[in-house]
Scaffold this motif. Structure first.
Motif, PDB file in Angstrom:
ATOM      1  N   GLU A  35       0.812  -1.070  -0.064  1.00  0.00           N
ATOM      2  CA  GLU A  35      -0.007   0.023  -0.033  1.00  0.00           C
ATOM      3  C   GLU A  35       0.845   1.447  -0.186  1.00  0.00           C
ATOM      4  O   GLU A  35       1.940   1.279   0.691  1.00  0.00           O
ATOM      5  CB  GLU A  35      -0.861  -0.151   1.274  1.00  0.00           C
ATOM      6  N   ARG A  36       0.439   2.306  -0.533  1.00  0.00           N
ATOM      7  CA  ARG A  36       1.021   3.454  -0.684  1.00  0.00           C
ATOM      8  C   ARG A  36      -0.013   4.591  -0.047  1.00  0.00           C
ATOM      9  O   ARG A  36      -1.065   5.080  -0.773  1.00  0.00           O
ATOM     10  CB  ARG A  36       1.601   4.054  -2.095  1.00  0.00           C
ATOM     11  N   GLY A  38      -1.738   4.335   2.269  1.00  0.00           N
ATOM     12  CA  GLY A  38      -2.912   3.497   2.655  1.00  0.00           C
ATOM     13  C   GLY A  38      -3.737   3.026   1.444  1.00  0.00           C
ATOM     14  O   GLY A  38      -4.803   2.300   1.679  1.00  0.00           O
ATOM     15  N   LYS A  39      -3.334   3.289   0.125  1.00  0.00           N
ATOM     16  CA  LYS A  39      -3.906   2.656  -0.871  1.00  0.00           C
ATOM     17  C   LYS A  39      -3.160   1.621  -1.554  1.00  0.00           C
ATOM     18  O   LYS A  39      -1.860   1.579  -1.975  1.00  0.00           O
ATOM     19  CB  LYS A  39      -3.980   3.649  -1.960  1.00  0.00           C
ATOM     20  N   TYR A  40      -3.845   0.304  -1.933  1.00  0.00           N
ATOM     21  CA  TYR A  40      -3.184  -0.744  -2.526  1.00  0.00           C
ATOM     22  C   TYR A  40      -2.635  -0.210  -3.975  1.00  0.00           C
ATOM     23  O   TYR A  40      -3.279   0.439  -4.737  1.00  0.00           O
ATOM     24  CB  TYR A  40      -4.135  -1.984  -2.799  1.00  0.00           C
ATOM     25  N   THR A  41      -1.390  -0.667  -4.123  1.00  0.00           N
ATOM     26  CA  THR A  41      -0.525  -0.479  -5.285  1.00  0.00           C
ATOM     27  C   THR A  41       0.030  -1.583  -6.158  1.00  0.00           C
ATOM     28  O   THR A  41      -0.287  -1.680  -7.348  1.00  0.00           O
ATOM     29  CB  THR A  41       0.632   0.489  -5.186  1.00  0.00           C
ATOM     30  N   ARG A  42       0.299  -2.664  -5.383  1.00  0.00           N
ATOM     31  CA  ARG A  42       0.918  -3.796  -6.166  1.00  0.00           C
ATOM     32  C   ARG A  42       0.824  -4.812  -5.259  1.00  0.00           C
ATOM     33  O   ARG A  42       1.011  -4.671  -4.038  1.00  0.00           O
ATOM     34  CB  ARG A  42       2.357  -3.487  -6.924  1.00  0.00           C
ATOM     35  N   GLU A  56       5.870   3.368   1.010  1.00  0.00           N
ATOM     36  CA  GLU A  56       5.018   2.264   0.472  1.00  0.00           C
ATOM     37  C   GLU A  56       5.290   1.353   1.772  1.00  0.00           C
ATOM     38  O   GLU A  56       6.468   1.488   2.534  1.00  0.00           O
ATOM     39  CB  GLU A  56       5.488   1.587  -0.613  1.00  0.00           C
ATOM     40  N   SER A  59       1.064  -4.298   3.555  1.00  0.00           N
ATOM     41  CA  SER A  59      -0.014  -4.179   4.332  1.00  0.00           C
ATOM     42  C   SER A  59      -0.473  -5.689   4.876  1.00  0.00           C
ATOM     43  O   SER A  59      -1.169  -5.932   5.882  1.00  0.00           O
ATOM     44  CB  SER A  59      -1.229  -3.694   3.727  1.00  0.00           C
ATOM     45  N   TYR A 100      -5.734 -10.368  -3.332  1.00  0.00           N
ATOM     46  CA  TYR A 100      -6.171  -9.253  -3.352  1.00  0.00           C
ATOM     47  C   TYR A 100      -7.492  -9.453  -2.779  1.00  0.00           C
ATOM     48  O   TYR A 100      -7.918  -8.536  -1.768  1.00  0.00           O
ATOM     49  CB  TYR A 100      -6.151  -8.434  -4.677  1.00  0.00           C
ATOM     50  N   TYR A 104      -8.545  -8.076   0.918  1.00  0.00           N
ATOM     51  CA  TYR A 104      -9.804  -6.703   0.928  1.00  0.00           C
ATOM     52  C   TYR A 104     -11.077  -7.034   1.105  1.00  0.00           C
ATOM     53  O   TYR A 104     -11.730  -5.965   1.209  1.00  0.00           O
ATOM     54  CB  TYR A 104      -9.253  -6.031  -0.209  1.00  0.00           C
TER      55      TYR A 104
END
Length: 311
Positions: A35-36, A38-42, A56, A59, A100, A104
């Motif tokens: 997460e970057r 707080g947002k998932y990136t990869r 980054e 998580s 994912y 999530y």
């Protein structure tokens, strides 16, 4: 290091700290979600990976290996017997993309899998009697697996297998079942013993039947031989010219058998008195004497005839 300026030392330590924060080693059959802010990136694959320090972070680390969840469910059968069913669920996340959804979309995967297992098992077992539950464990396992797979597939989980490992009723029910089984086994043993006894009786009866048939055939043969012997004896003794007929020979044989019977009875020192019609023995004696005298006359005639022919 003692001769280096302090600011150089600080810079080197900072670089080492940044490297340690940016380098990540992911084990085999695992993935990591990044997460970057707080947002998932990869998603990080197994091996050496790098992160942007302070920007980054990992998580969640997700294992791709098969895991097992053991669930115990208390429920009631159709014949009102409370049992504890133990179900083992083998599941896994099949890919990095599925990780994912697994992380999530589900807050607590194990708890939610347990809820689905509870729902399916409590819908299946109450429809069946206790004996049928024991007999249909595989069928219950298949139903749990099918419905659980349909429910968990959209969340990235694959159900490898579900096993109903145990059906555990109350101790009193177990003792009752054991008594029922013992009684059934005793009944089957009694049935087998009765069948064996019946076969034995039938075989004895068949053997007795064969014995009596053979005995009857022997008696018939014996009587036939006796009849043939009597016929030959009568033919030898009958002399119509001298007044000795077949009836005289029969009386003679009857008298002879009578005397032989009395003789055999007297051998074991026992005496049996048999009443006879008045004059029957005298009649037999007269017949015997007439046969003997007839034979004597016949012999004398033969001798006289021989002398005449010689003269």
């Amino acid at each position: 290091m003692e001769n280096l300026p302090l600011h150089y030392i600080i810079i080197v330590l900072a670089i080492l700290a940044i490297i340690s924060l940016s380098v990540r080693l992911i084990p085999h059959r695992h993935v990591a979600l990044v997460e970057r802010f707080g947002k998932y990136t990869r998603t990080l694959e197994p091996g050496l990976n790098f992160l942007i320090p302070f920007v980054e972070k990992i998580s969640h680390k997700q294992s791709l290996r098969v895991q097992q969840l053991n669930v115990s469910i208390e429920t009631k059968t159709a014949d009102n017997v409370f049992v504890i069913a133990r179900v083992s669920v083998q599941y896994f996340v099949e890919s990095a993309e599925a990780a994912y959804n697994a992380f999530y979309q589900l807050d607590d995967p194990e708890e939610q899998i347990t809820s689905y297992v509870y729902d399916v098992v409590r819908a299946q077992i109450p429809r069946q009697s206790l004996d049928n539950v024991f007999d249909n464990k595989d069928e219950i396992s298949n139903v749990v697996m099918t419905q659980l797979q349909d429910a968990m597939e959209e969340f990235g989980f694959r159900i490898r297998n579900t096993l109903v490992t145990d059906i555990d009723p109350n101790e009193d029910v177990k003792r009752s079942m054991n008594r029922i089984n013992a009684a059934q086994r005793e009944r089957r043993a009694a049935e087998h013993e009765a069948e064996a006894e019946r076969i034995k009786i039938v075989k004895i009866a068949e053997a007795d039947k064969e014995s009596k048939i053979l005995s009857g055939q022997g008696v018939a043969g014996q009587r036939k031989a006796i009849a043939e012997g009597l016929r030959e004896s009568i033919d030898m003794v009958v002399d119509e010219k001298n007044g000795i007929g077949a009836e005289h020979v029969v009386y003679l044989l009857t008298f002879t058998n009578y005397v032989d019977a009395l003789e055999s009875i007297g051998k074991d020192n026992s005496v049996i008195m048999v009443p006879q019609p008045t004059g029957q023995l005298d009649q037999m004696e007269e017949i015997r004497n007439s046969i003997i005298s007839g034979s004597a006359v016949s012999n004398a005639a033969k001798k006289n005839g021989g002398k005449k022919s010689a003269s």
